[in-house]
Write an enzyme that holds these catalytic residues in place. Structure first.
Site, PDB file in Angstrom:
ATOM      1  N   ASP A 413      59.790 101.870  -2.372  1.00 48.62           N
ATOM      2  CA  ASP A 413      60.413 101.442  -1.068  1.00 48.62           C
ATOM      3  C   ASP A 413      59.475 102.332   0.054  1.00 48.62           C
ATOM      4  O   ASP A 413      59.432 103.575   0.017  1.00 48.62           O
ATOM      5  CB  ASP A 413      61.705 101.772  -0.898  1.00 48.62           C
ATOM      6  CG  ASP A 413      62.208 101.711   0.430  1.00 48.62           C
ATOM      7  OD1 ASP A 413      61.670 101.497   1.440  1.00 48.62           O
ATOM      8  OD2 ASP A 413      63.638 101.628   0.552  1.00 48.62           O
ATOM      9  N   HIS A 414      58.774 101.572   0.703  1.00 42.26           N
ATOM     10  CA  HIS A 414      57.484 102.260   1.626  1.00 42.26           C
ATOM     11  C   HIS A 414      58.333 103.295   2.764  1.00 42.26           C
ATOM     12  O   HIS A 414      57.619 103.935   3.475  1.00 42.26           O
ATOM     13  CB  HIS A 414      56.640 101.282   2.056  1.00 42.26           C
ATOM     14  CG  HIS A 414      55.326 101.789   2.429  1.00 42.26           C
ATOM     15  ND1 HIS A 414      55.032 103.089   2.522  1.00 42.26           N
ATOM     16  CD2 HIS A 414      54.240 101.190   2.525  1.00 42.26           C
ATOM     17  CE1 HIS A 414      53.756 103.226   2.569  1.00 42.26           C
ATOM     18  NE2 HIS A 414      53.173 102.156   2.513  1.00 42.26           N
ATOM     19  N   ARG A 415      59.652 103.051   2.894  1.00 39.66           N
ATOM     20  CA  ARG A 415      60.206 103.885   4.067  1.00 39.66           C
ATOM     21  C   ARG A 415      60.450 105.300   3.279  1.00 39.66           C
ATOM     22  O   ARG A 415      60.437 106.092   3.933  1.00 39.66           O
ATOM     23  CB  ARG A 415      61.629 103.080   4.243  1.00 39.66           C
ATOM     24  CG  ARG A 415      61.504 101.829   5.018  1.00 39.66           C
ATOM     25  CD  ARG A 415      63.030 101.387   5.010  1.00 39.66           C
ATOM     26  NE  ARG A 415      63.346 100.973   3.646  1.00 39.66           N
ATOM     27  CZ  ARG A 415      64.672 100.689   3.451  1.00 39.66           C
ATOM     28  NH1 ARG A 415      65.665 100.236   4.617  1.00 39.66           N
ATOM     29  NH2 ARG A 415      65.159 100.400   2.268  1.00 39.66           N
TER      30      ARG A 415
END
Ligand code: CAO
Length: 441
Positions: A413-415
């Site tokens: 998850d790039h967040r």
């Protein structure tokens, strides 16, 4: 009552034009000046209006026919005395090709015609390069679309040369309505928090597949419906990235095979996935943000190591969880995995056995493939996918040697995670599988 033949009026410079659309059908009650058909030359398309009011008895042309001045279009039953239909006389302006921008109103010139004047043909849009990118539709179809609030640029035309017809606008409206009803039904089922509301997506294509060949319909199973809804939400809401890498498991696999041989009689069978779960625990200790969840603006870092693993069952995908994998040995993990996978296939997993994972592994190693893109199992923030290992030539500094390589596909998850951390996680994970002694360090 009298029958009147409605003819093509003077259409200016055009000798013959093709009928591309019928705008009325037998039984329709029509008014004077109402458009009857759309014709198209190589320069322009235009609508031919009716010179009389009445009821359509018979259509005398069909799409694809060529017509010219004086051709009979249809027979109309009109009130009052019989009389030959006077062909409408289009004005010079009406016969001129006009390119109508997609958003421009139809602006039929009939409305501006002086009372009593013969109705002109309504120029529609000019075909060809000048119209590239603009929807191809007659003014009456545009008007109809405008009245319904249909964005004509989104309507797929099924007429000649992709022309948008009245039927296309109606089909689009039906599709939007059924899409809206489905969305409402989904919204009613969806949890309020974190919903994907606001996605301005096109409605799902509604296709009569039976048109193309025999089909059969089957209701999706309960597990598929539940996991499908979860996977869809996760795919839409999580900015996924997948990093691929390889782990050299030559020595580990040789050890596993040897161990299983030695313990053949005890019924113990350790699996590659059990080693991976232990390696995952070590990697999560080193990279704690992979064992985490987003909660609003906070990151919840987990101090426990519950690892989910995807199990393929006859009813669909399930993800049982090995709890406290950090406190268990490879043999115990292998045994628990076998039990949980069996329960999953028999449909006997308890909800508690499928909850609480901080990270998951999806192994297609027993089946095949090279790499894939596993979908993160929310609220987790990463998942490790592995495929089938195979012998490949690897350069040892002096020569190519055959090594058993395991393909890794880590989705994250790039967040929460960055690409550099993901690349390091894969490297570390691979180094553990290459030499499990590192886990003790
Ligand atoms: N490379 C090569 N061979 C592998 C391998 C790998 N990465 N992983 C497993 N194998 C071999 C095993 O060694 C075993 O062979 P042997 O019987 O000779 O020892 C054989 O493949 C079958 O393994 P398995 O799949 O039964 O066992 P597992 O522990 O590897 O996996 C489980 C268990 C439950 C994860 C698996 O059965 C399964 O359901 N996998 C599918 C997961 C899935 O669907 N993922 C996709 C999710 S997204 O839709």
């Amino acid at each position: 009552m009298a029958l009147v033949d409605i003819q093509v009026p003077d259409i200016g410079d055009f000798d013959e034009v093709g009928v591309i659309e019928l705008l009325v059908k037998p039984g329709d009650i029509i008014k004077v000046e109402q458009s009857l058909i759309t014709v198209e030359s190589d320069k322009a398309s235009m609508e031919i209006p009716s010179s009389h009011a009445g009821q359509v008895k018979e259509l005398r042309v069909q799409v694809g026919d060529k017509v010219k001045e004086g051709s009979v279009l249809l027979t109309l039953e009109v009130a009052g005395a019989a009389g030959a239909a006077e062909p409408a006389t289009p004005t010079a302006a009406a016969a001129a090709p006009v390119a109508a921008p997609a958003s421009a109103p139809a602006s039929p010139p009939t409305a501006a015609a002086p009372a009593g004047a013969t109705p002109p043909a309504i120029p529609a849009q000019q075909p060809g390069p000048a119209m590239a990118g603009l929807p191809h539709a007659s003014p009456s179809v545009r008007k109809f679309a405008r009245e319904l609030g249909v964005p004509i640029a989104q309507v797929k035309g099924t007429g000649p040369k992709g022309r948008i017809t009245l039927d296309d606008v109606q089909a689009f409206t039906r599709q939007v309505m059924s899409g809206a009803m489905q969305t409402q039904a989904q919204a009613a089922r969806a949890p309020a928090a974190g919903s994907a509301a606001g996605l301005d997506l096109l409605p799902w294509p509604k296709i009569d597949f039976a048109k193309f060949g025999p089909v059969e319909r089957k209701e999706l199973g309960r597990i598929k419906k539940i996991s499908g809804a979860n996977l869809h939400r996760n795919w839409v809401l999580i900015p996924h990235v997948t990093n691929h890498d390889d782990a050299d498991i030559t020595e580990l696999e040789a050890f596993r095979v040897q161990f299983n041989k030695e313990n053949d009689k005890s019924g113990i069978k350790v699996t590659m996935l059990a080693f991976m779960i232990r390696a995952t625990v070590a990697a999560l200790r080193k990279f704690p943000e992979f064992n985490a969840s987003i909660d609003g603006e906070q990151l919840v870092l987990k101090n426990y190591f519950h690892i989910g693993f995807a199990a393929d069952t006859p009813n669909g995908l399930m993800v049982p969880v090995i709890r406290d994998a950090d406190q268990k040995g490879i043999v115990q993990i292998s045994q628990e995995m076998a039990e949980l996978a069996k329960k999953a296939r028999d449909g006997k997993l308890a909800p508690a056995e499928m909850s609480g994972a901080g990270f998951s592994i999806s192994s297609l190693g027993g089946i095949g493939g090279r790499y894939f893109t596993p979908i993160i199992n929310a609220p987790e923030v990463a998942i490790m996918g592995v495929c089938k290992s195979r012998l490949e030539p690897q350069w040892d500094g002096k020569q190519f040697v055959p090594r058993l390589m395991l393909p890794l596909s880590l989705s994250w998850d790039h967040r929460v995670i960055d690409g550099a951390a993901a690349a390091r996680f894969n490297l570390y994970f691979a180094s553990l599988l290459a030499d499990m002694r590192r886990i003790m360090m």
